[in-house]
Write a protein that holds these residues in place. Structure first.
Motif, PDB file in Angstrom:
ATOM      1  N   THR A 164       0.846  -1.189   0.000  1.00 16.54           N
ATOM      2  CA  THR A 164       0.000   0.000   0.000  1.00 16.54           C
ATOM      3  C   THR A 164       0.887   1.246   0.000  1.00 16.54           C
ATOM      4  O   THR A 164       1.762   1.388   0.855  1.00 16.54           O
ATOM      5  CB  THR A 164      -0.903   0.024   1.252  1.00 16.54           C
ATOM      6  OG1 THR A 164      -1.683  -1.170   1.276  1.00 16.54           O
ATOM      7  CG2 THR A 164      -1.817   1.242   1.239  1.00 16.54           C
ATOM      8  N   PRO A 165       0.687   2.151  -0.938  1.00 15.17           N
ATOM      9  CA  PRO A 165       1.556   3.336  -0.983  1.00 15.17           C
ATOM     10  C   PRO A 165       1.274   4.312   0.160  1.00 15.17           C
ATOM     11  O   PRO A 165       0.146   4.387   0.663  1.00 15.17           O
ATOM     12  CB  PRO A 165       1.215   3.961  -2.338  1.00 15.17           C
ATOM     13  CG  PRO A 165      -0.164   3.487  -2.645  1.00 15.17           C
ATOM     14  CD  PRO A 165      -0.280   2.114  -2.046  1.00 15.17           C
ATOM     15  N   PHE A 166       2.281   5.038   0.571  1.00 14.44           N
ATOM     16  CA  PHE A 166       2.100   6.107   1.548  1.00 14.44           C
ATOM     17  C   PHE A 166       2.982   7.276   1.144  1.00 14.44           C
ATOM     18  O   PHE A 166       3.970   7.118   0.413  1.00 14.44           O
ATOM     19  CB  PHE A 166       2.455   5.631   2.963  1.00 14.44           C
ATOM     20  CG  PHE A 166       3.887   5.889   3.361  1.00 14.44           C
ATOM     21  CD1 PHE A 166       4.230   6.986   4.131  1.00 14.44           C
ATOM     22  CD2 PHE A 166       4.909   5.039   2.922  1.00 14.44           C
ATOM     23  CE1 PHE A 166       5.549   7.233   4.471  1.00 14.44           C
ATOM     24  CE2 PHE A 166       6.227   5.281   3.259  1.00 14.44           C
ATOM     25  CZ  PHE A 166       6.556   6.389   4.049  1.00 14.44           C
ATOM     26  N   ALA A 167       2.623   8.460   1.592  1.00 15.62           N
ATOM     27  CA  ALA A 167       3.423   9.658   1.318  1.00 15.62           C
ATOM     28  C   ALA A 167       3.176  10.667   2.429  1.00 15.62           C
ATOM     29  O   ALA A 167       2.043  10.845   2.880  1.00 15.62           O
ATOM     30  CB  ALA A 167       3.052  10.256  -0.036  1.00 15.62           C
ATOM     31  N   VAL A 168       4.247  11.298   2.878  1.00 15.02           N
ATOM     32  CA  VAL A 168       4.153  12.329   3.906  1.00 15.02           C
ATOM     33  C   VAL A 168       4.978  13.521   3.453  1.00 15.02           C
ATOM     34  O   VAL A 168       6.072  13.358   2.907  1.00 15.02           O
ATOM     35  CB  VAL A 168       4.696  11.844   5.269  1.00 15.02           C
ATOM     36  CG1 VAL A 168       4.412  12.890   6.350  1.00 15.02           C
ATOM     37  CG2 VAL A 168       4.083  10.517   5.665  1.00 15.02           C
ATOM     38  N   GLN A 169       4.449  14.736   3.658  1.00 16.55           N
ATOM     39  CA  GLN A 169       5.175  15.936   3.281  1.00 16.55           C
ATOM     40  C   GLN A 169       5.611  16.682   4.531  1.00 16.55           C
ATOM     41  O   GLN A 169       4.826  16.924   5.441  1.00 16.55           O
ATOM     42  CB  GLN A 169       4.306  16.845   2.412  1.00 16.55           C
ATOM     43  CG  GLN A 169       5.070  18.017   1.831  1.00 16.55           C
ATOM     44  CD  GLN A 169       4.412  18.550   0.574  1.00 16.55           C
ATOM     45  OE1 GLN A 169       3.260  18.276   0.307  1.00 16.55           O
ATOM     46  NE2 GLN A 169       5.160  19.326  -0.208  1.00 16.55           N
ATOM     47  N   TYR A 170       6.886  17.006   4.591  1.00 19.01           N
ATOM     48  CA  TYR A 170       7.450  17.754   5.711  1.00 19.01           C
ATOM     49  C   TYR A 170       8.163  18.973   5.157  1.00 19.01           C
ATOM     50  O   TYR A 170       9.126  18.831   4.400  1.00 19.01           O
ATOM     51  CB  TYR A 170       8.462  16.920   6.500  1.00 19.01           C
ATOM     52  CG  TYR A 170       7.873  15.710   7.173  1.00 19.01           C
ATOM     53  CD1 TYR A 170       7.253  15.801   8.414  1.00 19.01           C
ATOM     54  CD2 TYR A 170       7.951  14.471   6.560  1.00 19.01           C
ATOM     55  CE1 TYR A 170       6.731  14.685   9.034  1.00 19.01           C
ATOM     56  CE2 TYR A 170       7.426  13.339   7.174  1.00 19.01           C
ATOM     57  CZ  TYR A 170       6.812  13.460   8.413  1.00 19.01           C
ATOM     58  OH  TYR A 170       6.294  12.350   9.018  1.00 19.01           O
ATOM     59  N   GLY A 171       7.718  20.148   5.527  1.00 15.94           N
ATOM     60  CA  GLY A 171       8.391  21.359   5.093  1.00 15.94           C
ATOM     61  C   GLY A 171       8.510  21.417   3.585  1.00 15.94           C
ATOM     62  O   GLY A 171       7.547  21.164   2.873  1.00 15.94           O
ATOM     63  N   SER A 172       9.686  21.742   3.079  1.00 17.45           N
ATOM     64  CA  SER A 172       9.895  21.830   1.636  1.00 17.45           C
ATOM     65  C   SER A 172      10.220  20.472   1.038  1.00 17.45           C
ATOM     66  O   SER A 172      10.532  20.366  -0.136  1.00 17.45           O
ATOM     67  CB  SER A 172      11.036  22.810   1.330  1.00 17.45           C
ATOM     68  OG  SER A 172      12.215  22.400   1.991  1.00 17.45           O
ATOM     69  N   GLY A 173      10.172  19.429   1.836  1.00 16.92           N
ATOM     70  CA  GLY A 173      10.506  18.095   1.345  1.00 16.92           C
ATOM     71  C   GLY A 173       9.415  17.083   1.628  1.00 16.92           C
ATOM     72  O   GLY A 173       8.392  17.382   2.219  1.00 16.92           O
TER      73      GLY A 173
END
Length: 422
Positions: A164-173
């Motif tokens: 299962t795909p996951f994605a997290v965004q932190y700041g500019s990355g």
């Protein structure tokens, strides 16, 4: 008769004490925290901008909700959209201002410690402002993964993945990959079948970082993977005596060692009692009511303020009008128009305090004074920065404040506690 009366009074005293705060049971587990330092070639203005953008993106959901309710204006949304645009990597910017004379100022920008996943060791940031656990995979070819420990599924007997795909965004990355499960061990406590993210892509934002991944410690509802956090699993499976954890965040200048304690509080780290404040909701963040703020004992008469307590944020970020009111009472402070930030004398003795549940807690001037603006003018940036993370009454209270207190996060009573450091 006198003896009986003494026992009655003692009994009453014990009962009152029990109602004041939960019992701190002896069985608990403590690990040492390592301070994350900024790369030395980065100029202070870039580092400051980086911190602010990280906070904007981290709390973008709150900001968008506030905008829909008419609580923030278009300028805030413009700042958020600008922060979301891809930027030049912070690590690759050339030095413009030397920080050789800073003498430890701005060294503490994050705290991480050791865990094992599938029997393999990793260093992770412990973040009460998010709820996902992730580490790099063997398949990660991003430059940010090149100098970090990578997880090898072949070395674990309990590894499972649903792809299962996951994605997290932190700041500019950002990071992305797949969700998996395996055995996670933290400070001797074993959590079976823990969901975690295995990254295949990491943005350049993480190049050269001293940690491998991140472990969220907010409420499960914030998890992008729809999973329970490692500590939530500890509590649910009764692997800890009490459903609480406590932080002592160290200061580089003091050469002390920070700690994270699972299942209670570290009695060696604080004095007196713990002042527990009930959360305003259990929707995700560790958010509590804040009574007021003061400078040198003068209250600012703030009303109906809320504070998100976030170990993963370096600064204290507050509504611009509140920040202006605070700095108006700090002798020698000035607004740097081009940055939208406040500078204060590097040798200030101003005492800024935040008040929770009737108790004021002072911010150590070592933390209030941040990055050097001008050595000649003896000016440094303030650790309290103007910004919006939700509605116009919300403060984001990070390490600038948390280094001055012992903080406890209690899942059982849905509260955050503060105590004076030993």
């Amino acid at each position: 008769m006198k003896t009986s009366l003494i026992f009655v009074l003692l009994f009453i005293t014990i009962i009152v004490a029990l109602k004041a705060a939960p019992i701190i049971d002896p069985p608990k587990s403590t690990l040492s925290l390592i301070k994350h330092h900024p790369p030395k070639h980065i100029k202070w203005s870039d580092l400051r901008e980086h911190h602010k953008k990280r906070a904007l993106i981290k709390y973008q959901s709150s900001i968008r909700r506030a905008y829909k309710k008419g609580l923030v204006d278009e300028s805030v949304m413009s700042d958020l959209e600008e922060a979301l645009k891809p930027k030049d990597d912070l690590k690759n910017k050339k030095r413009v201002t030397s920080i050789d004379n800073i003498s430890g100022i701005s060294n503490d920008i994050g705290y991480f410690g050791p865990i094992t996943v599938g029997g393999q060791p990793f260093n992770v940031i412990f973040d009460t402002g998010s709820s996902d656990l992730w580490i790099p995979s063997m398949n990660c070819t991003s430059p940010a993964c090149s100098n970090h420990t990578k997880f090898d599924p072949a070395k674990s007997q309990n590894f499972k993945t649903s792809n299962t795909p996951f994605a997290v965004q932190y700041g500019s990355g950002s990071v992305s990959g797949i969700s998996c499960t395996d055995t996670v061990v933290l400070s001797g406590i074993t959590v079976q079948n823990q969901v975690f993210g295995l990254t295949s892509v990491e943005s350049n934002d993480f190049i050269g970082s001293q940690f491998d991944g991140l472990m969220g410690m907010a409420y499960d509802t914030l998890s992008t993977q729809g999973a329970s956090t490692p500590f939530s699993n500890m509590a649910q499976k009764r692997l800890v005596t009490q459903s609480m954890f406590g932080f002592h965040l160290s200061r580089a200048e003091d050469h002390d060692i920070g700690t994270l304690t699972f299942g209670g509080a570290d009695l060696r780290s604080f004095t007196g009692s713990i002042n527990f404040i009930k959360l305003v909701s259990t929707s995700g963040f560790w958010e509590i009511p804040m009574n007021d703020a003061s400078v040198n004992g003068k209250l600012l008469s703030f009303k109906n303020r809320l504070a998100i307590i976030d170990t993963g944020t370096t600064l204290v970020i507050a509504p611009p009008s509140d920040v202006a009111a605070v700095h108006q009472l700090i002798p020698g402070s000035r607004l740097i128009q081009q940055l939208g930030e406040y500078a204060i004398p590097c040798k200030t003795n101003a005492i800024v305090a935040l008040k929770f549940n009737g108790v004021s807690y002072s911010i150590n001037v070592k933390d209030l004074v941040r990055d050097v603006v001008s050595i000649q003018s003896n000016l440094c940036l303030s650790g309290i920065s103007p910004g919006v993370v939700g509605s116009n009454n919300q403060w984001l209270v990070g390490d600038v404040f948390l280094k001055s207190v012992y903080s406890v996060f209690d899942l059982a009573t849905n509260s955050v506690g503060f105590a004076s450091l030993s």
